[in-house]
Design an enzyme around this catalytic site. Structure first.
Site, PDB file in Angstrom:
ATOM      1  N   GLY B  65       3.485   3.485   7.543  1.00 27.09           N
ATOM      2  CA  GLY B  65       2.563   3.224   8.636  1.00 27.09           C
ATOM      3  C   GLY B  65       1.228   3.924   8.503  1.00 27.09           C
ATOM      4  O   GLY B  65       0.757   4.206   7.411  1.00 27.09           O
ATOM      5  N   SER B  66       0.647   4.207   9.655  1.00 23.76           N
ATOM      6  CA  SER B  66      -0.721   4.718   9.750  1.00 23.76           C
ATOM      7  C   SER B  66      -0.908   6.028   8.986  1.00 23.76           C
ATOM      8  O   SER B  66       0.011   6.825   8.839  1.00 23.76           O
ATOM      9  CB  SER B  66      -1.045   4.949  11.217  1.00 23.76           C
ATOM     10  OG  SER B  66      -2.117   5.830  11.359  1.00 23.76           O
TER      11      SER B  66
END
Lengths: 427, 158
Positions: B65-66
């Site tokens: 993810g981020s």
């Protein structure tokens, strides 16, 4: 990790305590990665603002922005004075849009912290791009350029579409890179690590921005943090489509690089994309896969009364703003629905000149800058159900804000804003 | 009968810690995947959704993810709810940086897959400097409802 003489000097403190702390972090980080050495970079994109609640409180209690930079950008509990950045550095998204503070439910205290942070950051020489898409507003790395960027959707874009080289850095490593012009030489900085690992064969047309978002969401789930090579494109994609594709793939998985055969610069052919190693696996993307992605990305959505339509994740391009304007012109939003569209401040300036902002506002919508709903945790008060055209935002908003979120095309979203009801379907 | 066994791997961040294992086969998102003030996983379709890793030996495949991963785990450390140790298989930049800023012992590159050898609730002693993980399996429950599961998730067709 081997250090060169200039790096050893920085570690010894020859350039002051902040650079020493920065190099100390890079050495610990490089050792964790098992990197051989550091590489020079002259292009850093990171974040040093303190508008989120935890950092605001930290800044208040610990003596301001230098303390925040020390802890959150250098991993140093000891507070050191931060000098100007050594290499070209861009600021990514902030936590609020100060011009829409009231609408975003943000107090004047927070606006003051934003302004303090903005002045501090610009004073260090960090460019206030304040966007998740620096590549849309002038920071366009060239092929082969070693960068130190965070923001997963930007990382995947510059690696894949531009052929620049960066890992998905974090707040601390980009802070250290700003002060030293160094980053571990590891992962995607190294030529042989940039080759494809999985072959994705498209069995259906992928043409619209929504299609590209769904493809990205599925690909990320499939390959996680590996490098997909996509073959069989029926339509040439553009910036907006690849922006949505990469953002989705980096959210459902951890994709930092992909190849599109015949399109992206390190994949003129399938052979070039894979190099000497054959694919670890071959997968096909057809109707069933597209349907699966649509259902997963809509997994939290049940009620069709829409309180909030959010567009601009990643930050909208001018082309996308114009598309929305054409859908909105002469229309009026439902009184029960808010429409917020997010873009970079410099793109909004052009939208003001072009009259786009006026069209959006006359319909009852708002064009906002600097942040987005997920990053800033800003949605209209009382929002229960949102609609978005970004698979990334649909992935994160329910988790971050505890709201239902529909995903659909831009036209589905604008229609929902006008009628107050979700009528989107997978087309 | 529980028999203690040892896994070996590479130090990512040095130090020693012992505690209860929390094991997941799902990669973990930082930003948008955890609440850094409580150390709880919040991702919609994650098998640990609603479960806190505070003070646990977190055993997981890696980060996803981020790129806000490190800063979220950094905040979790300052909030006192970071994992006590982290054992993972896949090194990425966000995983490496995240481990560094958590300041807890962390290891990877194991000779055997910790996900298949360690189960939630096992007692684990991590000595990252020595490169060893000593595991004492918990008395197994036969009741399947004892397994900590989050929301059901659907696998993608492939």
């Amino acid at each position: 990790m081997k250090l060169r003489d200039d790096e050893k000097a920085m570690l010894a403190g020859d350039q002051g305590p902040a650079v020493q702390k920065a190099m100390d972090l890079l050495v610990r980080y490089g050792a964790a990665l098992d990197a051989e050495c550091l590489v020079d970079t002259r292009n850093v994109a990171g974040t040093i603002g303190a508008t989120t609640p935890f950092l605001r409180q930290y800044a208040d209690q610990n003596g301001g922005m230098d303390a925040v930079f020390s802890e959150f950008n250098l991993d140093s509990a000891e507070w050191v004075k931060i000098p100007p950045v050594k290499v070209s550095s861009s600021h990514l998204q902030q936590g609020i849009d100060p011009r829409h503070a009231v609408r975003q439910g943000v107090s004047q205290d927070v606006v003051r912290i934003y302004e303090t942070g903005q002045a501090y950051s610009s004073g260090l020489g960090v460019q206030p791009l304040n966007t998740c898409t620096p590549y849309q507003v002038g920071n366009v790395p060239v092929k082969g350029e070693h960068c130190a960027w965070m923001e997963s959707s930007a990382v995947i874009y510059i690696n894949s579409v531009l052929g620049a080289r960066t890992n998905a850095e974090g707040r601390e490593s980009t802070g250290a890179a700003m002060l030293t012009g160094k980053i571990p030489y590891w992962g995607l900085h190294i030529e042989q690590n940039r080759r494809g690992t999985h072959l994705i064969q498209l069995d259906i047309d992928v043409s619209t921005t929504a299609d590209w978002g769904l493809l990205g969401y599925w690909v990320g789930e499939q390959v996680q943090d590996r490098i997909p090579v996509i073959q069989g494109l029926s339509h040439q994609p553009n910036l907006a489509r690849l922006k949505h594709f990469g953002a989705a793939a980096a959210s459902s998985g951890g994709v930092e690089m992909y190849h599109l055969v015949g399109v992206t610069p390190e994949a003129q052919t399938r052979e070039q994309a894979f190099g000497a190693s054959p694919p670890l696996a071959t997968m096909r993307f057809g109707e069933a896969e597209r349907r699966w992605a649509y259902e997963q990305v809509n997994i939290t959505a049940r009620d069709d009364e829409i309180d909030f339509v959010m567009l601009g994740c990643p930050h909208y391009s001018l082309e996308q703003l114009w598309e929305v304007c054409q859908l909105l012109e002469g229309q009026r939003l439902s009184p029960n629905t808010e429409l917020w569209i997010f873009t970079a401040a410099s793109i909004k300036q052009l939208a003001d000149v072009a009259g786009y902002t006026r069209i959006i506002e006359q319909a009852g919508g708002h064009l906002m800058t600097d942040t987005c709903s997920a990053i800033g945790k800003v949605v209209p008060t009382g929002t229960r159900v949102a609609a978005v055209d970004s698979a990334k935002q649909a992935h994160y908003l329910p988790a971050i804000m505890g709201i239902q979120t529909w995903f659909g095309s831009t036209a589905d979203c604008v229609q929902a804003a006008i009628e107050g009801r979700w009528k989107g379907v997978l087309r | 009968m529980s028999t203690t066994f040892t896994l070996t791997g590479r130090k990512v961040v040095g130090g020693c810690f012992e505690g209860e294992a929390l094991v997941t086969r799902d990669r973990i998102s930082g930003w948008g995947g955890i609440d850094p003030r409580t150390g709880t996983v919040i991702e919609t379709r994650h098998e640990l959704k609603g479960i806190s890793f505070a003070g646990k030996v977190l055993v997981f495949p890696g980060a996803k993810g981020s790129s806000g991963w490190s800063s979220q785990f950094h905040i979790a450390r300052l909030a006192g709810v970071a994992p006590g140790a982290m054992l993972f298989n896949e090194m990425t930049a966000k995983m490496g940086l995240g481990a560094v800023v958590v300041h807890a012992p962390a290891m990877t590159d194991f000779t055997e897959d910790p996900l298949s050898r360690i189960q939630t609730g096992d007692w684990v002693r991590v000595d990252a400097d020595a490169g060893t993980v000593e595991v004492t399996p918990r008395q197994r429950q036969t009741d399947p409802s004892q397994h900590p599961t989050g929301s059901q998730r659907t696998r993608a067709p492939s």
